[in-house]
Write an enzyme that holds these catalytic residues in place. Structure first.
Site, PDB file in Angstrom:
ATOM      1  N   SER A  81       0.842  -1.306   0.084  1.00  0.00           N
ATOM      2  CA  SER A  81       0.040  -0.046   0.021  1.00  0.00           C
ATOM      3  C   SER A  81       0.805   1.171  -0.059  1.00  0.00           C
ATOM      4  CB  SER A  81      -0.966   0.077   1.091  1.00  0.00           C
ATOM      5  OG  SER A  81      -1.502   1.169   1.593  1.00  0.00           O
ATOM      6  N   TYR A 118      -1.693  -0.614  10.790  1.00  0.00           N
ATOM      7  CA  TYR A 118      -2.028  -1.429   9.555  1.00  0.00           C
ATOM      8  C   TYR A 118      -0.829  -1.082   8.417  1.00  0.00           C
ATOM      9  CZ  TYR A 118      -3.495  -1.437   4.755  1.00  0.00           C
ATOM     10  OH  TYR A 118      -3.648  -1.466   3.257  1.00  0.00           O
ATOM     11  N   LYS A 156       2.136  -3.563   6.765  1.00  0.00           N
ATOM     12  CA  LYS A 156       2.682  -3.901   5.373  1.00  0.00           C
ATOM     13  C   LYS A 156       3.925  -3.533   5.166  1.00  0.00           C
ATOM     14  CE  LYS A 156      -1.361  -4.324   3.230  1.00  0.00           C
ATOM     15  NZ  LYS A 156      -1.898  -5.557   2.542  1.00  0.00           N
TER      16      LYS A 156
HETATM   17  N1  UFG Z   1     -12.493  11.274   2.939  1.00  0.00           N
HETATM   18  C1  UFG Z   1     -13.673  12.192   3.134  1.00  0.00           C
HETATM   19  N2  UFG Z   1     -14.778  11.859   3.628  1.00  0.00           N
HETATM   20  C2  UFG Z   1     -14.783  10.398   4.190  1.00  0.00           C
HETATM   21  C3  UFG Z   1     -13.896   9.535   3.877  1.00  0.00           C
HETATM   22  C4  UFG Z   1     -12.559  10.040   3.368  1.00  0.00           C
HETATM   23  O1  UFG Z   1     -13.472  13.580   3.220  1.00  0.00           O
HETATM   24  O2  UFG Z   1     -16.084  10.167   4.448  1.00  0.00           O
HETATM   25  C5  UFG Z   1     -11.285  11.842   2.422  1.00  0.00           C
HETATM   26  C6  UFG Z   1     -10.056  11.632   3.254  1.00  0.00           C
HETATM   27  O3  UFG Z   1      -9.805  12.748   4.053  1.00  0.00           O
HETATM   28  C7  UFG Z   1      -9.255  11.496   2.243  1.00  0.00           C
HETATM   29  C8  UFG Z   1      -9.670  10.984   1.014  1.00  0.00           C
HETATM   30  O4  UFG Z   1     -11.068  11.281   1.220  1.00  0.00           O
HETATM   31  O5  UFG Z   1      -8.487  12.982   1.755  1.00  0.00           O
HETATM   32  C9  UFG Z   1      -9.487   9.552   0.797  1.00  0.00           C
HETATM   33  O6  UFG Z   1      -9.781   8.932   1.912  1.00  0.00           O
HETATM   34  P1  UFG Z   1      -9.648   7.275   1.878  1.00  0.00           P
HETATM   35  O7  UFG Z   1     -10.152   6.793   3.503  1.00  0.00           O
HETATM   36  O8  UFG Z   1     -10.476   6.740   1.013  1.00  0.00           O
HETATM   37  O9  UFG Z   1      -8.350   6.641   1.761  1.00  0.00           O
HETATM   38  P2  UFG Z   1      -6.825   7.061   2.464  1.00  0.00           P
HETATM   39  O10 UFG Z   1      -6.251   7.713   1.145  1.00  0.00           O
HETATM   40  O11 UFG Z   1      -7.080   7.863   3.574  1.00  0.00           O
HETATM   41  O12 UFG Z   1      -6.432   5.702   2.388  1.00  0.00           O
HETATM   42  C10 UFG Z   1      -6.171   4.829   1.183  1.00  0.00           C
HETATM   43  C11 UFG Z   1      -6.323   3.402   1.876  1.00  0.00           C
HETATM   44  C12 UFG Z   1      -5.519   3.042   2.912  1.00  0.00           C
HETATM   45  C13 UFG Z   1      -3.959   3.119   2.509  1.00  0.00           C
HETATM   46  C14 UFG Z   1      -3.940   4.594   2.077  1.00  0.00           C
HETATM   47  C15 UFG Z   1      -2.523   4.422   1.190  1.00  0.00           C
HETATM   48  O13 UFG Z   1      -7.898   3.383   2.404  1.00  0.00           O
HETATM   49  O14 UFG Z   1      -5.750   1.699   3.394  1.00  0.00           O
HETATM   50  O15 UFG Z   1      -4.852   5.131   1.077  1.00  0.00           O
HETATM   51  O16 UFG Z   1      -2.100   5.960   1.051  1.00  0.00           O
HETATM   52  F1  UFG Z   1      -3.068   2.898   3.606  1.00  0.00           F
END
Ligand code: UFG
Length: 349
Positions: free
Chosen positions: A124, A148, A152
């Site tokens: 990841s 998590y 990884k």
């Molecule tokens: N976000 C919102 N509202 C929500 C959910 C997410 O605004 O309800 C935003 C977050 O703040 C972020 C973006 O959408 O800016 C993406 O969030 P995600 O939770 O979809 O994904 P992340 O980038 O935080 O995390 C993902 C994977 C992880 C991994 C990571 C690696 O879910 O497992 O990418 O960079 F570790």
């Protein structure tokens, strides 16, 4: 080739299986169905018209796993099984270290015992230092900020040390950015049985009335519109990257990491806007506070995967949003909750 796919009934694993079968390979799925359904296996067979073997086995169950290794000579393993929620890993690190690390170690023990020398590992982008400069190259500093992510990272380190000691072994580490979308057939996509953690499942829950509104976590980042920027990649493109990695692994030994992303950053608000436009539907959202632990911007340099794997993503953000929503509509119909779509939409659902 005969390929063992751990976590092959999951969101990404199932797409990988389809690509493998379409390429003419034999697939054996191992999954404990903790966050997936047996029905997915039937769908994989329906979409490809090919047979799949599978076993309901947890990869930490060495005895059950060994029965499979004893019965089949695999050419390679694509290892996706594991736990994947950042927030859950903070609450229950023991479970994460056990499932992800111990599971991988047991798998590799059996690979060695049964002379399987190639593995593609689902890593990841979370392994990168939160302050990495974008586009992030594979050579960037590694440092994860969640249990998590650290599982990884620990597995990546384990593989590097393993290949240093065993020169015949081949490991490809695939660092996923933000996979979204669904299979273009409309028959398969993400169906989180556990509480969803990511943006797209939350967005679609808000659109379909399962939750009142999508909360955008912050609009005060130093980005194009203040919301976070991510590298969204269509899950089919991501799956195709695994096939390229498999071929690479057959030709090369050692341990090599590759980013799998689109190479482009889009903001959360841009994603919402695109989703609304292409699907002609309103996305109810409001701006909330920043989510703890989020980084402002993350997107990949994918030139290494392009150069060494011969892989490049083809699908646009629009296609990701169309496919995601098409799949969600099918799910909603299956679940008979059309009536719950309460938010005003321009299109009749
Ligand atoms: N976000 C919102 N509202 C929500 C959910 C997410 O605004 O309800 C935003 C977050 O703040 C972020 C973006 O959408 O800016 C993406 O969030 P995600 O939770 O979809 O994904 P992340 O980038 O935080 O995390 C993902 C994977 C992880 C991994 C990571 C690696 O879910 O497992 O990418 O960079 F570790």
């Amino acid at each position: 080739m005969k390929v063992l796919v751990t976590g092959g009934a999951g969101y990404i694993g199932s797409m990988v299986c389809i690509e493998l079968l379409n390429e003419g390979h034999d697939v054996f799925i191992v999954d404990n169905f903790s966050n997936s359904e047996m029905g997915t296996i039937t769908k994989i067979m329906g979409i490809t018209g090919k047979m799949v073997q599978y076993a309901n086995v947890d990869i930490t169950d060495r005895t059950a796993l060994e029965v499979i290794f004893r019965s089949y000579q695999f050419d390679s393993v694509i290892h996706l099984a594991g736990k994947k929620s950042v927030s859950e890993s903070i609450e229950n690190p023991l479970q994460y270290y056990y499932d992800n690390l111990i599971g991988t170690v047991m798998l590799v023990q059996l690979m060695q015992q049964y002379d399987v020398q190639s593995i593609i590992f689902s890593s990841s982008a979370t392994v990168y230092h939160p302050a990495s400069i974008c586009p992030i190259q594979e050579t960037a500093t590694l440092k994860s900020s969640s249990p998590y992510g650290r599982t990884k990272l620990a597995i990546e380190n384990f593989f590097r040390e393993l290949t240093a000691a065993h020169s015949n072994f081949s490991v490809v580490l695939l660092r996923y950015f933000n996979p979204i979308g669904a299979h273009s057939s409309g028959e398969m996509g993400e169906k989180p049985l556990e509480v969803p953690n990511n943006l797209l499942p939350y967005l679609m829950d808000a659109v379909s009335g399962k939750r009142p509104i999508l909360e955008v976590f912050g609009n005060d980042y130093d980005t194009v519109d203040g919301s976070g920027v991510r590298d969204f990649i269509h899950v089919e493109d991501l799956a195709k990257g695994h096939i390229k990695a498999l071929y690479y692994s057959m030709q090369n030994t050692g341990c090599e990491a590759f980013n799998l992303g689109s190479g482009t950053g889009y903001s959360v608000l841009q994603l919402i806007d695109t989703f609304a436009k292409v699907n002609e539907i309103d996305v109810p959202y409001h701006i909330g506070l920043r989510r703890e632990g989020d980084i402002p911007v993350s997107f990949a340099d994918i030139s290494k995967a392009q150069r060494f794997l011969g892989w490049r993503p083809n699908k646009t953000l629009e296609e990701m949003c169309i496919d995601a929503w098409r799949w969600q509509l099918k799910l909603l119909k299956e679940q008979h909750v059309e009536a719950q779509i309460v938010f005003p939409s321009k299109k009749t659902v």
